[in-house]
Design a protein around this motif. Structure first.
Motif, PDB file in Angstrom:
ATOM      1  N   ARG A 183       0.804  -1.223   0.000  1.00 45.42           N
ATOM      2  CA  ARG A 183       0.000   0.000   0.000  1.00 45.42           C
ATOM      3  C   ARG A 183       0.841   1.281   0.000  1.00 45.42           C
ATOM      4  O   ARG A 183       0.383   2.320  -0.472  1.00 45.42           O
ATOM      5  N   ARG A 184       2.055   1.218   0.518  1.00 48.01           N
ATOM      6  CA  ARG A 184       2.846   2.447   0.625  1.00 48.01           C
ATOM      7  C   ARG A 184       3.441   2.890  -0.706  1.00 48.01           C
ATOM      8  O   ARG A 184       3.301   4.028  -1.117  1.00 48.01           O
ATOM      9  N   ASN A 185       4.134   1.978  -1.393  1.00 53.03           N
ATOM     10  CA  ASN A 185       4.825   2.435  -2.609  1.00 53.03           C
ATOM     11  C   ASN A 185       4.772   1.440  -3.759  1.00 53.03           C
ATOM     12  O   ASN A 185       5.239   1.748  -4.841  1.00 53.03           O
ATOM     13  N   GLY A 186       4.222   0.248  -3.524  1.00 56.23           N
ATOM     14  CA  GLY A 186       4.086  -0.709  -4.616  1.00 56.23           C
ATOM     15  C   GLY A 186       5.395  -1.197  -5.185  1.00 56.23           C
ATOM     16  O   GLY A 186       5.516  -1.432  -6.393  1.00 56.23           O
ATOM     17  N   ARG A 187       6.405  -1.382  -4.333  1.00 55.38           N
ATOM     18  CA  ARG A 187       7.709  -1.852  -4.819  1.00 55.38           C
ATOM     19  C   ARG A 187       7.545  -3.204  -5.502  1.00 55.38           C
ATOM     20  O   ARG A 187       6.967  -4.136  -4.945  1.00 55.38           O
ATOM     21  N   SER A 188       8.058  -3.307  -6.718  1.00 56.05           N
ATOM     22  CA  SER A 188       7.878  -4.527  -7.502  1.00 56.05           C
ATOM     23  C   SER A 188       8.810  -4.496  -8.703  1.00 56.05           C
ATOM     24  O   SER A 188       9.295  -3.430  -9.103  1.00 56.05           O
ATOM     25  N   VAL A 189       9.052  -5.670  -9.276  1.00 51.28           N
ATOM     26  CA  VAL A 189       9.890  -5.793 -10.460  1.00 51.28           C
ATOM     27  C   VAL A 189       9.108  -6.545 -11.530  1.00 51.28           C
ATOM     28  O   VAL A 189       8.584  -7.634 -11.268  1.00 51.28           O
ATOM     29  N   PHE A 190       9.008  -5.968 -12.716  1.00 50.37           N
ATOM     30  CA  PHE A 190       8.347  -6.604 -13.854  1.00 50.37           C
ATOM     31  C   PHE A 190       9.413  -6.990 -14.873  1.00 50.37           C
ATOM     32  O   PHE A 190      10.238  -6.155 -15.250  1.00 50.37           O
ATOM     33  N   ILE A 191       9.398  -8.247 -15.314  1.00 51.80           N
ATOM     34  CA  ILE A 191      10.313  -8.710 -16.360  1.00 51.80           C
ATOM     35  C   ILE A 191       9.469  -9.049 -17.585  1.00 51.80           C
ATOM     36  O   ILE A 191       8.741 -10.038 -17.583  1.00 51.80           O
ATOM     37  N   LEU A 192       9.524  -8.205 -18.590  1.00 55.95           N
ATOM     38  CA  LEU A 192       8.703  -8.354 -19.791  1.00 55.95           C
ATOM     39  C   LEU A 192       9.599  -8.895 -20.903  1.00 55.95           C
ATOM     40  O   LEU A 192      10.244  -8.140 -21.633  1.00 55.95           O
ATOM     41  N   ASP A 193       9.636 -10.215 -21.004  1.00 57.48           N
ATOM     42  CA  ASP A 193      10.532 -10.896 -21.943  1.00 57.48           C
ATOM     43  C   ASP A 193       9.755 -11.192 -23.223  1.00 57.48           C
ATOM     44  O   ASP A 193       9.259 -12.298 -23.422  1.00 57.48           O
TER      45      ASP A 193
END
Length: 213
Positions: free
Chosen positions: A51-61
């Motif tokens: 909820r605070r900052n949505g830290r995430s990693v997307f790998i679009l291969d």
């Protein structure tokens, strides 16, 4: 997220056989379908848990360079300002395919990526057909790559981009692993990795130009 039925089944089997996928605090969810259709649900799931900052990693291969629409990347950054996106982009496929006979096929592909309003195949071809200069074809390759990195960064809504240029051992068709982010700290970490790995190659000239600026 995988659209191809057989590839999705193979991925599910790999996950079922992997002890890492069953490790504590690890949950693997495989979505069968189109990435762009699955994205809103994925974004909501991350927002609910971060909820605070949505830290995430997307790998679009992606396969090739026209499967991911950059509007989707902009969606990610709008919903999750602290997200990071790694995007593969077969830049040499695009450059090598450029010719007067292919502009009609390349323009719809550029539209699919979300770059159609900023770049046309005719513009890219004009650069390719310009005077090669002292460095041969590296001159126009640098020009096209600099133009592409700038437009990808702008169209994706990213504030920062770091292109890792990868040339496979058994092929001369290099591709980008592009790191896109809005947060400066994520960009700083990618730059540190970039400079520590001096076996990386990116034909963009010295200084800031090496990274497409």
């Amino acid at each position: 997220v995988e659209q191809n039925r057989s590839t999705c089944a193979f991925l599910q089997q790999v996950m079922a056989d992997s002890p890492l996928a069953r490790a504590p605090d690890t949950q693997v969810t495989i979505h069968k379908g189109d990435f762009h259709q699955a994205l809103p649900g994925i974004l909501k799931d991350i927002q609910d848990r971060q909820r605070r900052n949505g830290r995430s990693v997307f790998i679009l291969d992606q396969y090739g360079w026209s499967q991911v629409n950059l509007d989707a990347v902009k969606q990610i950054f709008s919903a999750l300002p602290f997200a990071e996106v790694f995007l593969t982009w077969m830049i040499d496929n695009l450059i090598n395919f450029l010719s007067e006979q292919t502009v009609d096929k390349l323009n719809p592909a550029l539209q699919r990526t979300g770059l159609g309003q900023a770049i046309t195949a005719e513009q890219l071809l004009a650069i390719k057909q310009s005077d090669a200069g002292l460095d041969g074809d590296l001159t126009w390759r640098r020009a096209i790559q600099t133009l592409m990195t700038g437009q990808i960064r702008t169209s994706s809504g990213a504030a920062f981009s770091t292109p890792f240029y990868i040339v496979p051992r058994n092929s001369r068709r290099g591709y980008w692993l592009l790191h896109l982010a809005r947060h400066w700290r994520a960009n700083e970490e990618m730059k540190r990795i970039h400079w520590e790995n001096n076996n990386l190659h990116h034909p963009g000239g010295p200084g800031f130009n090496m990274l497409g600026y």
